[in-house]
Motif scaffolding. Structure first.
Motif, short mmCIF file in Angstrom:
data_model
loop_
_atom_site.label_atom_id
_atom_site.label_comp_id
_atom_site.label_asym_id
_atom_site.label_seq_id
_atom_site.Cartn_x
_atom_site.Cartn_y
_atom_site.Cartn_z
N ILE A 52 17.97 -22.37 139.09
CA ILE A 52 16.72 -23.03 138.72
C ILE A 52 15.54 -22.27 139.31
O ILE A 52 14.54 -22.00 138.62
CB ILE A 52 16.73 -24.51 139.14
CG1 ILE A 52 17.71 -25.29 138.24
CG2 ILE A 52 15.32 -25.11 139.07
CD1 ILE A 52 18.05 -26.68 138.73
N GLY A 55 14.69 -19.36 137.32
CA GLY A 55 14.29 -19.62 135.94
C GLY A 55 15.43 -19.43 134.95
O GLY A 55 15.19 -19.32 133.75
N TYR A 57 17.63 -21.38 133.48
CA TYR A 57 17.92 -22.79 133.24
C TYR A 57 19.17 -23.00 132.39
O TYR A 57 19.94 -23.94 132.64
CB TYR A 57 16.71 -23.49 132.62
CG TYR A 57 15.45 -23.25 133.40
CD1 TYR A 57 15.36 -23.61 134.74
CD2 TYR A 57 14.35 -22.63 132.82
CE1 TYR A 57 14.21 -23.38 135.47
CE2 TYR A 57 13.19 -22.40 133.54
CZ TYR A 57 13.13 -22.77 134.86
OH TYR A 57 11.99 -22.54 135.58
N GLU A 83 16.84 -31.42 136.21
CA GLU A 83 15.76 -30.47 136.44
C GLU A 83 15.83 -29.29 135.47
O GLU A 83 14.82 -28.86 134.91
CB GLU A 83 15.83 -29.98 137.88
CG GLU A 83 14.57 -29.33 138.36
CD GLU A 83 14.55 -29.10 139.86
OE1 GLU A 83 13.87 -28.13 140.26
OE2 GLU A 83 15.19 -29.86 140.62
N TYR A 86 14.70 -30.44 132.18
CA TYR A 86 13.24 -30.63 132.24
C TYR A 86 12.54 -29.31 131.94
O TYR A 86 11.64 -29.25 131.10
CB TYR A 86 12.84 -31.15 133.63
CG TYR A 86 11.36 -31.10 133.89
CD1 TYR A 86 10.52 -32.12 133.45
CD2 TYR A 86 10.78 -30.02 134.56
CE1 TYR A 86 9.15 -32.07 133.67
CE2 TYR A 86 9.41 -29.97 134.79
CZ TYR A 86 8.61 -31.00 134.35
OH TYR A 86 7.24 -30.94 134.56
N TYR A 87 12.95 -28.24 132.61
CA TYR A 87 12.30 -26.95 132.41
C TYR A 87 12.59 -26.35 131.04
O TYR A 87 11.78 -25.58 130.52
CB TYR A 87 12.70 -25.96 133.53
CG TYR A 87 12.00 -26.27 134.82
CD1 TYR A 87 10.62 -26.14 134.94
CD2 TYR A 87 12.70 -26.74 135.92
CE1 TYR A 87 9.97 -26.44 136.12
CE2 TYR A 87 12.07 -27.03 137.11
CZ TYR A 87 10.70 -26.88 137.20
OH TYR A 87 10.05 -27.18 138.37
N TYR A 117 9.58 -35.89 138.17
CA TYR A 117 10.00 -35.22 136.93
C TYR A 117 10.06 -36.20 135.76
O TYR A 117 9.70 -35.86 134.64
CB TYR A 117 11.35 -34.54 137.11
CG TYR A 117 11.31 -33.23 137.84
CD1 TYR A 117 10.50 -32.18 137.41
CD2 TYR A 117 12.11 -33.02 138.96
CE1 TYR A 117 10.47 -30.97 138.08
CE2 TYR A 117 12.09 -31.80 139.64
CZ TYR A 117 11.27 -30.79 139.19
OH TYR A 117 11.24 -29.59 139.86
N THR A 121 7.86 -35.89 132.39
CA THR A 121 8.53 -35.91 131.08
C THR A 121 7.89 -36.95 130.18
O THR A 121 7.62 -36.68 129.00
CB THR A 121 10.04 -36.17 131.25
OG1 THR A 121 10.61 -35.15 132.08
CG2 THR A 121 10.75 -36.17 129.90
#
Length: 192
Positions: A52, A55, A57, A83, A86-87, A117, A121
């Protein structure tokens, strides 16, 4: 001849050496046998954190889903998956994992972050009242997070709750007087 010291993935992660931490975790995972569930889950957890931070993901999701095959209710993995989604912008999947985390670990050490988060969202989805609830819970758990207070102000502004939006923006500025996002939010609501 002294025994070689085992490389600690968590220590590497905490030092910001994310690539090295990920590599150590992958090596550990390939070496475990089927009886080593606890160390396996620890490696999956640190692996997810590292991916994470880097980056990466999609990889975090892939390894997280694999980890749940070993321990379905490990809240560290569940939070990592939330998470990562989310990204990636996978709102529904991210919320599902965050809600699982809240159900399984309502006083967990990441509970404030999870609610943050969730709030972000809901803002992305235009569900400002939901965002208000989630971000209010986030700042309850971590009242010193100035940016979270500012985002709570934004959610309340979006829900047309001007008085409580102003309170949230003001609290953000009390905590961090230079927070431009909160200052601009106050300006917007005072102009209307």
């Amino acid at each position: 001849m002294a025994a070689q010291e085992k490389i600690d993935a968590l220590k590497l992660y905490r030092q910001g050496a994310y690539e090295e931490s990920v590599e150590v975790c992958l090596n550990e995972l390939s070496a475990y046998d089927d009886s080593q569930i606890i160390p396996r889950m620890d490696s999956y957890t640190v692996l997810g954190w590292g991916l994470i931070r880097l980056g990466r993901y999609e990889e975090a999701v892939r390894y997280g889903e694999d980890a749940l095959k070993w321990s379905r209710y490990d809240t560290r993995i569940i939070e990592n998956l939330g998470e990562a989604h989310y990204y990636l912008g996978n709102h529904e999947k991210g919320l599902d994992y965050f809600q699982q985390y809240v159900s399984l670990n309502p006083t967990g050490d990441r509970i404030g972050q999870v609610y943050y988060y969730m709030g972000e969202t809901y803002i992305r989805m235009g569900l400002y009242n939901h965002a208000d609830i989630a971000l209010s819970t986030a700042v309850y758990h971590v009242p010193s997070a100035a940016r979270w207070w500012s985002r709570l102000g934004y959610a309340r502004e979006g829900a047309e709750k001007v008085k409580t939006a102003e309170l949230a923006y003001n609290q953000a500025l009390i905590l961090q007087s230079t927070l431009e996002e909160a200052r601009k939010g106050l300006e917007r609501i005072r102009q209307n």
